[in-house]
Design a protein around this motif. Structure first.
Motif, PDB file in Angstrom:
ATOM      1  N   TYR A 156     -57.919 -39.553 -81.169  1.00 25.77           N
ATOM      2  CA  TYR A 156     -58.492 -40.619 -80.569  1.00 25.77           C
ATOM      3  C   TYR A 156     -57.379 -41.024 -79.356  1.00 25.77           C
ATOM      4  N   ILE A 216     -54.503 -40.006 -79.340  1.00 24.70           N
ATOM      5  CA  ILE A 216     -53.966 -39.069 -78.029  1.00 24.70           C
ATOM      6  C   ILE A 216     -54.730 -38.938 -76.619  1.00 24.70           C
ATOM      7  N   LEU A 217     -56.296 -38.525 -77.244  1.00 22.70           N
ATOM      8  CA  LEU A 217     -57.045 -38.556 -75.942  1.00 22.70           C
ATOM      9  C   LEU A 217     -56.732 -39.337 -74.992  1.00 22.70           C
ATOM     10  N   LEU A 218     -56.540 -40.838 -75.282  1.00 19.36           N
ATOM     11  CA  LEU A 218     -56.515 -41.806 -74.707  1.00 19.36           C
ATOM     12  C   LEU A 218     -55.685 -42.062 -73.827  1.00 19.36           C
ATOM     13  N   VAL A 276     -53.710 -39.413 -72.587  1.00 14.44           N
ATOM     14  CA  VAL A 276     -53.936 -38.329 -71.415  1.00 14.44           C
ATOM     15  C   VAL A 276     -54.790 -38.112 -71.007  1.00 14.44           C
ATOM     16  N   ALA A 277     -55.982 -39.264 -70.832  1.00 13.72           N
ATOM     17  CA  ALA A 277     -57.615 -39.842 -70.179  1.00 13.72           C
ATOM     18  C   ALA A 277     -56.438 -40.734 -69.359  1.00 13.72           C
TER      19      ALA A 277
END
Lengths: 198, 280
Positions: free
Chosen positions: B18, B20-22, B24-25
């Protein structure tokens, strides 16, 4: 009866060509003709208005002696080496993360990462110019606010290359991620299972 | 490894994902946020020192200016109708040729298809100058026809349609022939309805490409009333100081239609991209 058969056969033979005709008409006019024209023009002296004058290989000789051209080849290669491996690696990592079964808000993350791809290049170019403006940009504001020196992003060769690489990575990462996700989904589960057991 | 340890490991793993995804987003969305915030600033605020994150004085003036003084609505209309016509005709002709390449037999089919696929590798810049000379002779400079006609069929679309239609059963075509349908009738009545999902995917991609197309419209469009969105945004930049306030407002307006299309037709969009690339 034979006449009907003949015309039916004739029709059967001609129809496919009619179906593909629209594309090939456009192809010949806007693709094949310009490519051949470019080839001939490359051996000629031509200013776009007057008649062409055949000069043989002179344009090519000039070209390989042209410093700007050689530099642009190097630039192209440098840019390629800069962003292609990085983009593929990022895209693969993101695809693997988003392929995990227990992750929630997948749709949000996927949309957020993909959205740059559908944005017009002109808009992206301007927003990056604004963010990386050496005096008024957000990037330098962020750097100086944590005590780091400001970087002349767009007025130095290295900085400009970095920003350009970042722009391309930013724009196409989501696209590559989607491709990789589709690719990963075709990998049978048994391989993943085997890897986990190992 | 004990069970609780395994659960803990899994939790850390999930949290890391989560995180990493946050991050990147955040980085993918941040430019859009900055675009939006800047579009509510005056030019003096954009070039203020120090730069503020949020507009010190929130203004809608940029949006009013681009529509009132720069006729940006006209550019939106131009892009829209060019996109619709080019997309509509292109889908039809691509489906027609894709059908011929996947289901009909004719001499030279393989060579013709190979030449079509090879043409995908020719960069636009190779044909740019001769195409301009040609369009000049046709009197297509500064006219929308010069944007619509070259895009009325393209190799990628035919390739895409051929891939999709190769999955259609021959029996359907045979039944049409027995019923006395002409080949064109079979295509219209039997094939097109089946190919609807593929056409939707392709249509979205075509429309996006047409909407975002910049270089060729930039070359052939001269007068401001003929400009498409991308060219119009570029045209704001004519003075000494780049009017980033207007450019950001116009950019934000220009991405809204595609954003709506993307969110509404996400499935078609993504299947269009993956089917065109992965299967091939």
């Amino acid at each position: 009866m034979t006449k009907f058969k003949l015309s039916y056969r004739f029709k059967q033979k001609v129809t496919p060509y009619i179906f593909i005709l629209p594309f090939y008409l456009l192809f010949i006019t806007f693709m094949a003709y310009p490519v051949v024209f470019s080839l001939i023009a490359s051996f000629s002296k031509w200013n776009g208005v007057r008649e062409m004058e055949w000069v043989g290989l002179r344009n090519y000789v000039n070209l390989i002696q042209d410093k700007v051209f050689l530099q642009s080849l190097i630039n192209g290669l440098v840019m390629f080496l800069m962003y292609v491996p990085a983009m593929i690696l990022f895209a693969l990592i993101l695809a693997i993360l988003l392929n995990k079964p227990n992750i929630r808000f997948k749709n949000f993350f996927r949309t957020a990462i993909f959205v740059p791809y559908i944005t017009s290049g002109v808009a992206i170019a301007y927003i990056f110019m604004l963010i990386f403006d050496s005096k008024f940009g957000l990037a330098n504001k962020a750097l100086t606010s944590i005590g780091l020196p400001a970087i002349p992003w767009l007025s130095s060769i290295l900085g400009a290359r970095f920003v350009l690489g970042l722009l391309v990575t930013w724009k196409y990462m989501g696209y590559n991620m989607i491709l990789m996700m589709a690719g990963l989904q075709t990998i049978p589960d048994s391989i993943n299972e085997a890897a986990k057991i190992d | 490894m004990t069970n609780s340890k395994r659960i803990l490991k899994k939790k850390i793993n999930t949290t890391g994902t989560y995180l990493i995804l946050l991050i990147v987003a955040f980085f993918t969305l941040m430019p859009f946020l900055w675009m939006l915030l800047s579009s509510f600033k005056s030019l003096d605020q954009i070039f203020a020192s120090p730069v503020t994150l949020f507009p010190t004085e929130f203004t809608f003036k940029n949006y009013i200016t681009i529509f009132k003084d720069y006729n940006f609505g006209r550019a939106l209309f131009n892009s829209f109708y060019i996109g619709v016509i080019a997309t509509g005709t292109s889908i039809f002709f691509c489906a027609l040729a894709g059908y011929a390449f996947s289901k009909l037999k004719f001499k030279g089919k393989n060579i013709l298809f190979l030449s079509l696929v090879r043409s995908l590798m020719i960069p636009f810049q190779v044909t740019m100058v001769p195409a301009y000379a040609l369009f000049n002779q046709l009197h297509w400079i500064d006219k929308h026809i010069g944007l619509i006609v070259p895009g009325m069929a393209n190799a990628f679309g035919i390739f895409f349609m051929r891939q999709y239609m190769s999955g259609i059963n021959y029996e359907i075509i045979e039944s049409g022939r027995i019923d006395g349908c002409s080949e064109f009738g079979i295509f219209i009545r039997l094939i097109l309805p089946i190919a609807r999902p593929a056409m939707a995917s392709l249509g979205i991609i075509f429309f996006m490409n047409s909407w975002n197309n910049f270089l060729w419209p930039m070359i052939i469009l001269k007068s401001s009333e003929n400009m498409t969105v991308a060219v119009a945004i570029r045209a704001f930049n004519s003075g000494v100081r780049t009017p980033y306030n207007l450019i950001m407002a116009a950019s934000f307006v220009s991405i809204i239609p595609l954003l709506i299309v993307f969110i509404a037709f996400q499935k078609e969009f993504i299947s269009g991209i993956t089917k065109g690339a992965v299967k091939g």
